[in-house]
Design a protein around this motif. Structure first.
Motif, PDB file in Angstrom:
ATOM      1  N   ARG A 223       4.376   0.943 -10.986  1.00 31.50           N
ATOM      2  CA  ARG A 223       5.216  -0.218 -11.276  1.00 31.50           C
ATOM      3  C   ARG A 223       6.444  -0.264 -10.384  1.00 31.50           C
ATOM      4  N   ASN A 224       6.875  -1.495 -10.119  1.00 30.76           N
ATOM      5  CA  ASN A 224       8.155  -1.759  -9.455  1.00 30.76           C
ATOM      6  C   ASN A 224       8.399  -0.926  -8.203  1.00 30.76           C
ATOM      7  N   PRO A 225       7.497  -0.973  -7.250  1.00 32.67           N
ATOM      8  CA  PRO A 225       7.812  -0.277  -6.005  1.00 32.67           C
ATOM      9  C   PRO A 225       9.061  -0.870  -5.373  1.00 32.67           C
ATOM     10  N   THR A 226       9.881  -0.024  -4.815  1.00 37.59           N
ATOM     11  CA  THR A 226      11.143  -0.446  -4.210  1.00 37.59           C
ATOM     12  C   THR A 226      11.220   0.114  -2.803  1.00 37.59           C
ATOM     13  N   TYR A 227      11.751  -0.700  -1.874  1.00 34.18           N
ATOM     14  CA  TYR A 227      11.765  -0.322  -0.463  1.00 34.18           C
ATOM     15  C   TYR A 227      13.167  -0.413   0.123  1.00 34.18           C
ATOM     16  N   GLY A 228      13.379   0.423   1.133  1.00 32.60           N
ATOM     17  CA  GLY A 228      14.595   0.287   1.903  1.00 32.60           C
ATOM     18  C   GLY A 228      14.557  -0.991   2.724  1.00 32.60           C
ATOM     19  N   ASP A 229      15.720  -1.527   3.029  1.00 38.63           N
ATOM     20  CA  ASP A 229      15.794  -2.824   3.713  1.00 38.63           C
ATOM     21  C   ASP A 229      15.086  -2.807   5.061  1.00 38.63           C
ATOM     22  N   SER A 230      15.144  -1.693   5.756  1.00 33.57           N
ATOM     23  CA  SER A 230      14.593  -1.654   7.112  1.00 33.57           C
ATOM     24  C   SER A 230      13.065  -1.656   7.154  1.00 33.57           C
ATOM     25  N   VAL A 231      12.417  -1.429   6.006  1.00 30.61           N
ATOM     26  CA  VAL A 231      10.958  -1.349   6.003  1.00 30.61           C
ATOM     27  C   VAL A 231      10.304  -2.398   5.125  1.00 30.61           C
ATOM     28  N   LYS A 232      11.098  -3.209   4.440  1.00 32.13           N
ATOM     29  CA  LYS A 232      10.540  -4.215   3.537  1.00 32.13           C
ATOM     30  C   LYS A 232       9.593  -5.150   4.281  1.00 32.13           C
ATOM     31  N   GLY A 233       8.441  -5.385   3.665  1.00 22.96           N
ATOM     32  CA  GLY A 233       7.454  -6.274   4.258  1.00 22.96           C
ATOM     33  C   GLY A 233       6.551  -5.607   5.276  1.00 22.96           C
ATOM     34  N   ARG A 234       6.867  -4.383   5.674  1.00 33.77           N
ATOM     35  CA  ARG A 234       6.041  -3.659   6.649  1.00 33.77           C
ATOM     36  C   ARG A 234       5.421  -2.390   6.060  1.00 33.77           C
ATOM     37  N   PHE A 235       6.140  -1.731   5.174  1.00 30.85           N
ATOM     38  CA  PHE A 235       5.667  -0.492   4.566  1.00 30.85           C
ATOM     39  C   PHE A 235       5.282  -0.764   3.117  1.00 30.85           C
ATOM     40  N   PHE A 236       4.261  -0.024   2.646  1.00 27.95           N
ATOM     41  CA  PHE A 236       3.801  -0.222   1.275  1.00 27.95           C
ATOM     42  C   PHE A 236       3.471   1.142   0.670  1.00 27.95           C
ATOM     43  N   ILE A 237       4.026   1.383  -0.520  1.00 29.56           N
ATOM     44  CA  ILE A 237       3.805   2.646  -1.222  1.00 29.56           C
ATOM     45  C   ILE A 237       2.801   2.411  -2.340  1.00 29.56           C
ATOM     46  N   SER A 238       1.897   3.360  -2.537  1.00 30.49           N
ATOM     47  CA  SER A 238       0.888   3.222  -3.578  1.00 30.49           C
ATOM     48  C   SER A 238       0.569   4.589  -4.169  1.00 30.49           C
ATOM     49  N   VAL A 239      -0.106   4.576  -5.314  1.00 26.67           N
ATOM     50  CA  VAL A 239      -0.433   5.829  -6.006  1.00 26.67           C
ATOM     51  C   VAL A 239      -1.924   5.889  -6.316  1.00 26.67           C
ATOM     52  N   ASP A 240      -2.431   7.101  -6.368  1.00 27.06           N
ATOM     53  CA  ASP A 240      -3.783   7.368  -6.836  1.00 27.06           C
ATOM     54  C   ASP A 240      -3.667   8.500  -7.844  1.00 27.06           C
ATOM     55  N   ASN A 241      -3.610   8.135  -9.115  1.00 27.21           N
ATOM     56  CA  ASN A 241      -3.417   9.142 -10.152  1.00 27.21           C
ATOM     57  C   ASN A 241      -4.572  10.135 -10.220  1.00 27.21           C
ATOM     58  N   ALA A 242      -5.763   9.671  -9.948  1.00 28.43           N
ATOM     59  CA  ALA A 242      -6.924  10.566 -10.006  1.00 28.43           C
ATOM     60  C   ALA A 242      -6.813  11.691  -8.992  1.00 28.43           C
ATOM     61  N   ARG A 243      -6.171  11.403  -7.874  1.00 25.88           N
ATOM     62  CA  ARG A 243      -6.003  12.410  -6.811  1.00 25.88           C
ATOM     63  C   ARG A 243      -4.603  12.995  -6.782  1.00 25.88           C
ATOM     64  N   ASN A 244      -3.739  12.571  -7.727  1.00 30.93           N
ATOM     65  CA  ASN A 244      -2.345  13.045  -7.732  1.00 30.93           C
ATOM     66  C   ASN A 244      -1.697  12.857  -6.358  1.00 30.93           C
ATOM     67  N   THR A 245      -1.948  11.704  -5.777  1.00 32.42           N
ATOM     68  CA  THR A 245      -1.504  11.462  -4.407  1.00 32.42           C
ATOM     69  C   THR A 245      -0.791  10.117  -4.318  1.00 32.42           C
ATOM     70  N   ILE A 246       0.279  10.091  -3.547  1.00 32.53           N
ATOM     71  CA  ILE A 246       0.919   8.834  -3.199  1.00 32.53           C
ATOM     72  C   ILE A 246       0.740   8.608  -1.707  1.00 32.53           C
ATOM     73  N   TYR A 247       0.767   7.343  -1.342  1.00 34.07           N
ATOM     74  CA  TYR A 247       0.542   6.968   0.052  1.00 34.07           C
ATOM     75  C   TYR A 247       1.695   6.094   0.527  1.00 34.07           C
ATOM     76  N   LEU A 248       1.920   6.153   1.819  1.00 30.79           N
ATOM     77  CA  LEU A 248       2.846   5.226   2.452  1.00 30.79           C
ATOM     78  C   LEU A 248       2.105   4.591   3.613  1.00 30.79           C
ATOM     79  N   ARG A 249       1.753   3.338   3.442  1.00 33.15           N
ATOM     80  CA  ARG A 249       1.095   2.586   4.493  1.00 33.15           C
ATOM     81  C   ARG A 249       2.176   1.916   5.329  1.00 33.15           C
ATOM     82  N   MET A 250       2.187   2.228   6.617  1.00 33.19           N
ATOM     83  CA  MET A 250       3.218   1.718   7.517  1.00 33.19           C
ATOM     84  C   MET A 250       2.565   0.793   8.540  1.00 33.19           C
ATOM     85  N   ASN A 251       2.938  -0.468   8.489  1.00 36.66           N
ATOM     86  CA  ASN A 251       2.388  -1.481   9.390  1.00 36.66           C
ATOM     87  C   ASN A 251       3.454  -1.960  10.364  1.00 36.66           C
ATOM     88  N   ASN A 252       2.975  -2.549  11.459  1.00 33.91           N
ATOM     89  CA  ASN A 252       3.881  -3.128  12.450  1.00 33.91           C
ATOM     90  C   ASN A 252       5.005  -2.144  12.820  1.00 33.91           C
TER      91      ASN A 252
END
Length: 123
Positions: free
Chosen positions: A56-85
């Motif tokens: 819920r409520n992912p929050t981003y720093g101003d310099s990465v908003k709209g380009r980076f995306f954080i997500s979770v996979d509870n089954a794998r106990n893993t979080i991801y940071l997808r960095m675009n552009n």
């Protein structure tokens, strides 16, 4: 004891994409929020993104908003940071961190840090 293992850094060209992973072992009730930070040479550590394990409520720093995306996979106990552009100014060591709440993480009140991984954006 919470342990965080980071992977996925590397060299990428400007405009490219990269995904970082942070796998957590020993999750406890007081590590409900997970975040990413980065630090470039000669610069202070910068908040990048935070999310709860509920996603819920992912929050981003101003310099990465709209380009980076954080997500979770509870089954794998893993979080991801997808960095675009990606831009050369995104070059830094990226670290993941666990905290009690998203606000705690954003304010640097960290329970546990993962090791850093180098991300270099260059042609």
């Amino acid at each position: 004891q919470v342990q965080l293992e980071v992977s996925g850094g590397g060299l990428v060209q400007p405009g490219g994409s990269l995904t970082l992973s942070c796998t957590v072992s020993g999750r406890t009730f007081n590590t409900a929020a997970m975040g990413w930070f980065r630090q470039a040479p000669g610069e202070e550590r910068e908040f990048v993104a935070v999310v709860t394990w509920g996603g819920r409520n992912p929050t981003y720093g101003d310099s990465v908003k709209g380009r980076f995306f954080i997500s979770v996979d509870n089954a794998r106990n893993t979080i991801y940071l997808r960095m675009n552009n990606l831009r050369p100014e995104d070059t830094a060591i990226y670290s993941c961190a666990a905290g009690t709440t998203p606000r705690d993480v954003m304010n640097g009140r960290i329970i546990s840090w993962g090791q850093g991984t180098q991300v270099t954006v260059s042609s």
